[in-house]
Design an enzyme around this catalytic site. Structure first.
Site, PDB file in Angstrom:
ATOM      1  N   LYS A  32       0.847  -1.199   0.000  1.00  0.00           N
ATOM      2  CA  LYS A  32       0.000   0.000   0.000  1.00  0.00           C
ATOM      3  C   LYS A  32       0.886   1.253   0.000  1.00  0.00           C
ATOM      4  CE  LYS A  32      -0.322  -0.141   5.052  1.00  0.00           C
ATOM      5  NZ  LYS A  32      -1.185  -0.495   6.197  1.00  0.00           N
ATOM      6  N   ARG A  90     -11.102  -0.739  15.004  1.00  0.00           N
ATOM      7  CA  ARG A  90     -10.993   0.068  13.793  1.00  0.00           C
ATOM      8  C   ARG A  90     -11.950  -0.523  12.761  1.00  0.00           C
ATOM      9  NH1 ARG A  90      -5.142   0.798  10.910  1.00  0.00           N
ATOM     10  NH2 ARG A  90      -5.550  -1.382  10.406  1.00  0.00           N
ATOM     11  N   HIS A 110      -6.232  -7.823  13.007  1.00  0.00           N
ATOM     12  CA  HIS A 110      -5.038  -6.973  13.061  1.00  0.00           C
ATOM     13  C   HIS A 110      -4.678  -6.725  14.517  1.00  0.00           C
ATOM     14  CE1 HIS A 110      -2.100  -4.425  11.212  1.00  0.00           C
ATOM     15  NE2 HIS A 110      -2.586  -3.297  11.684  1.00  0.00           N
ATOM     16  N   ARG A 162       1.336 -10.542   7.034  1.00  0.00           N
ATOM     17  CA  ARG A 162       1.220  -9.314   6.238  1.00  0.00           C
ATOM     18  C   ARG A 162       2.304  -8.293   6.578  1.00  0.00           C
ATOM     19  NH1 ARG A 162      -3.898  -9.657   8.676  1.00  0.00           N
ATOM     20  NH2 ARG A 162      -3.334  -7.774   9.803  1.00  0.00           N
ATOM     21  N   TYR A 175      13.739  31.533   4.383  1.00  0.00           N
ATOM     22  CA  TYR A 175      12.455  32.153   4.752  1.00  0.00           C
ATOM     23  C   TYR A 175      12.445  32.584   6.212  1.00  0.00           C
ATOM     24  CZ  TYR A 175       9.931  30.676   0.540  1.00  0.00           C
ATOM     25  OH  TYR A 175       9.476  30.510  -0.735  1.00  0.00           O
ATOM     26  N   CYS A 207      12.353  24.407   2.621  1.00  0.00           N
ATOM     27  CA  CYS A 207      11.371  24.951   1.681  1.00  0.00           C
ATOM     28  C   CYS A 207      10.635  23.802   0.989  1.00  0.00           C
ATOM     29  CB  CYS A 207      12.054  25.801   0.619  1.00  0.00           C
ATOM     30  SG  CYS A 207      13.214  26.998   1.280  1.00  0.00           S
ATOM     31  N   ASP A 241      10.773  22.873  -2.106  1.00  0.00           N
ATOM     32  CA  ASP A 241      11.570  22.143  -3.103  1.00  0.00           C
ATOM     33  C   ASP A 241      13.061  22.176  -2.837  1.00  0.00           C
ATOM     34  OD1 ASP A 241       9.018  22.473  -4.574  1.00  0.00           O
ATOM     35  OD2 ASP A 241       9.768  24.518  -4.791  1.00  0.00           O
TER      36      ASP A 241
HETATM   37  C1  LIG Z   1      -0.430  -1.488   6.887  1.00  0.00           C
HETATM   38  C2  LIG Z   1      -0.942  -2.782   7.336  1.00  0.00           C
HETATM   39  C3  LIG Z   1      -0.077  -3.880   7.507  1.00  0.00           C
HETATM   40  C4  LIG Z   1       1.426  -3.755   7.405  1.00  0.00           C
HETATM   41  O1  LIG Z   1       1.895  -3.180   8.616  1.00  0.00           O
HETATM   42  P1  LIG Z   1       3.450  -3.074   8.974  1.00  0.00           P
HETATM   43  O2  LIG Z   1       3.445  -2.653  10.400  1.00  0.00           O
HETATM   44  O3  LIG Z   1       4.042  -2.049   8.078  1.00  0.00           O
HETATM   45  O4  LIG Z   1       4.039  -4.412   8.774  1.00  0.00           O
HETATM   46  C5  LIG Z   1      -0.641  -5.107   7.802  1.00  0.00           C
HETATM   47  N1  LIG Z   1      -1.981  -5.242   7.948  1.00  0.00           N
HETATM   48  C6  LIG Z   1      -2.829  -4.212   7.837  1.00  0.00           C
HETATM   49  C7  LIG Z   1      -4.286  -4.437   8.037  1.00  0.00           C
HETATM   50  C8  LIG Z   1      -2.348  -2.950   7.548  1.00  0.00           C
HETATM   51  O5  LIG Z   1      -3.196  -1.920   7.455  1.00  0.00           O
END
Ligand SMILES: *Cc1c(COP(=O)(O)O)cnc(C)c1O
Length: 398
Positions: free
Chosen positions: A61, A155, A183, A242, A288, A336, A338
């Site tokens: 992602k 969540r 999660h 994951r 700046y 800044c 850029d």
């Molecule tokens: C982003 C995400 C992950 C990956 O998390 P990390 O801490 O970067 O390994 C895994 N599962 C879900 C649901 C996430 O949103």
């Protein structure tokens, strides 16, 4: 893919990179150098610490945490990874349009009216609640889904204390459940109370999966661990894991202790160039707001990278520095959009065109995304995922 981008990729393959410490700037203003060898190494390293049946679902992602989701997914496919996760449908469609195969799970909510697109691009959608399942099913499109169970993060997901609703998620006529997941919200901490909470989440998940199986329902592929879940609870035996940040070679916080020693290697380096060098007299303001007024004569170098590229503006106030000619140069004045300015008074011979390292190694010195995160009060995940789309991405193998 645009023709020039294709040419660029071909050129990359032709330029022999072996033995080179640093990719040349090739005229770029600022670029992220992505070491695909390290990405593969990290995937292999995570596999090494896991039970043999746990397969990796690579989290790509947010443009693979700034690394380029397409290139990351392609490389990981070559490593044998066949499961990917994205945050939203657009990210999944982009991967499919560029030929990424395997399962792609959309971790977040997708408006049910986009069911036809989910089907067309063969994306697996997370069923975030029973009501959501009803709405998605009502579109009458055959879809693969993973049911998300909320085991304590509050969540997304069907509450784990509502087995009736959980079971209902497996009975929608158009939705084919190919997985069930949850999660962990505290797996990054090894404190006693935190570990207890994580264990509770793991137990709740196991219980829910057990209830499904007892009722004769196949939960499909089961998964709960992200990076810290893998490194702190490697013994948990699921079908998939994951990892995100660990694949990219980092922990969210550099100082975090983890139970499993894995040799993770940062994949990304961030570089720019010196665009001008000038002598500034004591008392003369720089940048700046006249926010930096040197108390003695200094040599200042201007660097062509800024906060629109993802360098936090607050890094300047928090002691941030860059590497030039293998030495540290403190960021001075306000960063800044850029550009930024650094003090190079003590570095001999700095001149226009010199490469500048913001993240990565130069000679004996290294700056990590974790160090920048620590200075700015955030996690490496945020620093990486906010690296701008304007940066060139240069891919290499070492
Ligand atoms: C982003 C995400 C992950 C990956 O998390 P990390 O801490 O970067 O390994 C895994 N599962 C879900 C649901 C996430 O949103």
């Amino acid at each position: 893919m645009k023709t020039w981008a294709l040419m660029d990729r071909l050129l990359m393959l032709l330029i022999p990179m072996a033995g080179k410490k640093e990719a040349p700037s090739r005229g770029h203003r600022a670029w992220a150098e992505i070491n695909l060898t390290h990405l593969r190494h990290n995937a292999a390293e995570l596999k090494r610490v896991l039970p043999p049946q746990s397969r990796i679902m690579a989290v790509v992602k947010a443009n693979a945490y700034g690394h380029g989701s397409l290139e990351a997914a392609r490389e990981l496919s070559r490593e044998g990874i066949a499961h990917f996760a994205v945050a939203e449908i657009g990210e999944g469609i982009a991967l499919r349009k560029h030929g990424v195969r395997g399962d792609i799970l959309v971790l977040g909510y997708t408006s049910p009216e986009r069911a036809p697109e989910l089907a067309r691009y063969r994306l697996t959608q997370t069923m975030v609640s029973r009501e959501y399942g009803e709405a998605l099913n009502a579109y009458g499109v055959k879809l693969n889904v993973h049911v998300k169970i909320d085991t304590g993060m509050n969540r997304l997901g069907v509450p784990c204390h509502d087995p009736h609703s959980i079971m209902a998620c497996y009975r929608f006529s158009h939705l084919n459940v190919t997985g069930t997941f949850s999660h962990l919200s505290m797996s990054d901490s090894l404190g006693q109370a935190e570990t207890r909470f994580t264990q509770q989440q793991l137990d709740r998940f196991e219980l829910a999966i057990g209830q499904l199986r007892e009722a004769g329902i196949d939960p499909g592929l089961v998964h709960i661990q992200s990076s810290y879940g893998i490194l702190n609870y490697p013994e948990v035996s699921c079908d998939l894991v994951r990892p995100g940040i660990a694949l990219y070679g980092l922990l969210s916080r550099e100082e975090d202790e983890v139970r499993t020693k894995a040799d993770l290697r940062p994949v990304l380096s961030l570089r720019s160039v010196v665009t001008q060098v000038k002598e500034v007299k004591a008392g003369d303001p720089v940048g700046y707001g006249r926010n930096f007024i040197p108390s003695c004569d200094l040599r200042i170098a201007t660097v062509s990278i800024g906060y629109a590229d993802g360098i936090p503006r607050s890094l300047s106030e928090h002691g941030g520095y860059v590497l030039i000619r293998g030495q540290r140069a403190r960021i001075v004045g306000s960063i800044c959009m850029d550009q930024l300015t650094v003090n190079v008074t003590s570095i001999a011979g700095v001149r226009q065109g010199d490469p500048v390292t913001l993240i990565g190694q130069d000679g004996a010195e290294t700056i990590t995304a974790g160090q920048i995160a620590a200075r700015c009060g955030t996690v490496a995940n945020e620093i990486l995922s906010r690296l701008g789309s304007r940066l060139e991405r240069v891919y290499r193998y070492d």
